[in-house]
Design a protein around this motif. Structure first.
Motif, PDB file in Angstrom:
ATOM      1  N   GLU A  22       0.814  -1.219   0.000  1.00 45.66           N
ATOM      2  CA  GLU A  22       0.000   0.000   0.000  1.00 45.66           C
ATOM      3  C   GLU A  22       0.845   1.265   0.000  1.00 45.66           C
ATOM      4  O   GLU A  22       0.350   2.362  -0.295  1.00 45.66           O
ATOM      5  N   LYS A  23       2.133   1.151   0.298  1.00 40.65           N
ATOM      6  CA  LYS A  23       3.026   2.313   0.310  1.00 40.65           C
ATOM      7  C   LYS A  23       3.736   2.515  -1.023  1.00 40.65           C
ATOM      8  O   LYS A  23       4.429   3.506  -1.217  1.00 40.65           O
ATOM      9  N   MET A  24       3.570   1.569  -1.938  1.00 41.70           N
ATOM     10  CA  MET A  24       4.234   1.672  -3.237  1.00 41.70           C
ATOM     11  C   MET A  24       3.492   2.634  -4.156  1.00 41.70           C
ATOM     12  O   MET A  24       2.262   2.770  -4.073  1.00 41.70           O
ATOM     13  N   LEU A  30       3.130  -1.715 -10.517  1.00 47.08           N
ATOM     14  CA  LEU A  30       3.075  -2.306 -11.852  1.00 47.08           C
ATOM     15  C   LEU A  30       4.395  -2.977 -12.226  1.00 47.08           C
ATOM     16  O   LEU A  30       4.411  -4.093 -12.758  1.00 47.08           O
ATOM     17  N   SER A  31       5.499  -2.321 -11.934  1.00 47.15           N
ATOM     18  CA  SER A  31       6.814  -2.863 -12.282  1.00 47.15           C
ATOM     19  C   SER A  31       7.129  -4.126 -11.494  1.00 47.15           C
ATOM     20  O   SER A  31       7.682  -5.094 -12.042  1.00 47.15           O
TER      21      SER A  31
END
Length: 277
Positions: A22-24, A30-31
């Motif tokens: 959730e912090k990304m 996606l990557s």
């Protein structure tokens, strides 16, 4: 070891190699998912010898009038139904030649049916509606390899001298140990822990593509590299059929269209033209 204990050891149930999702950022999510997806073809590659053995026995059975059945629950069941449903329009085969069954019936394609996958007797009841017999082949699809619906189905099939295979994403699972031709696609932990609709589902879809496509090619349903028996169910496919005919027998578009209109299939149009020569 019971199924509950087994699930604690399954690689598909192990914690993700990524944390704090959730912090990304969007691009990080996606990557990282894409990085995981890139590993799937390598898992398939390792399983090609197992896939080959199952394909060859399916070809032998279907050459002699047998059928191919898929059973599964949830995502695995949906993938089996999808593959089966695409064979008639793609290869012009009867819709009872490759049959996909999902725990809970067709309504489970859109919405989960409570407890359906936990019934060990239901798959055999579903299969008996189609008079499955020893001329046929049954493939159980289950990412975990522990689904009671699937295990119960293949076990009963073996008792009735029906060839069985499976597609699973864990090694030495209860399902693999029950079938004649196990295919194990070891993709490891999912990006979202336990979400086997991701890498495991992708791996199963790729394997199903390979199995049904290879069998249909071996059964003569492809000529050169073209789907000459495809159903001409819309304008796009009619136009594709015309182009196939033009390329195959070197005629102009008007002639190809006329042949297709008269003979109703690419195969029949090409064969009829060649007989006239």
């Amino acid at each position: 070891m019971n199924i509950k204990e087994m699930k604690n050891k399954l690689t598909t149930e192990q914690a993700s190699d990524y944390n704090d999702l959730e912090k990304m950022s969007t691009v990080e999510l996606l990557s990282n998912m894409n990085a995981e997806d890139k590993t799937v073809p390598y898992a398939i590659e390792k399983a090609i010898p197992s896939i080959e053995k199952l394909v060859d026995v399916i070809f032998e059975k279907m050459s002699n009038g047998g059928r191919l059945f898929y059973i599964g629950a949830g995502t695995s069941g949906r993938l089996g139904v999808l593959d089966a449903s695409e064979c008639p329009p793609t290869y012009g085969v009867a819709d009872d030649w490759v049959i996909g069954l999902i725990a809970g019936g067709d309504s489970a394609l859109r919405k989960a049916v409570e407890n359906a996958e936990d019934d060990t007797t239901l798959a055999w009841k579903d299969l008996q509606k189609f008079n499955i017999n020893e001329d046929d082949v049954l493939i159980g699809i289950a990412a975990s390899g522990t689904t009671p619906y699937v295990i119960g189905g293949v076990k009963k099939a073996k008792e009735n001298n029906i060839v069985t295979g499976c597609i699973t994403c864990n090694g030495a699972s209860p399902l693999s140990l029950e079938v004649d031709y196990p295919i194990e696609l070891i993709v490891g932990p999912e990006f979202v822990t336990g979400s086997t609709r991701m890498k495991a589902g992708t791996a199963q879809k790729l394997a199903l593509n390979m199995i049904s496509t290879t069998v249909m090619i071996k059964l003569g349903r492809v000529r050169g590299n073209k789907m000459i028996d495809m159903q001409l169910s819309n304008k796009k496919l009619v136009n594709r059929g015309v182009r196939m005919i033009m390329h195959e027998i070197n005629v102009d578009e008007a002639t190809a269209s006329s042949l297709l209109l008269e003979h109703k299939s690419v195969r029949n149009a090409i064969d009829a033209y060649n007989l006239m020569k």
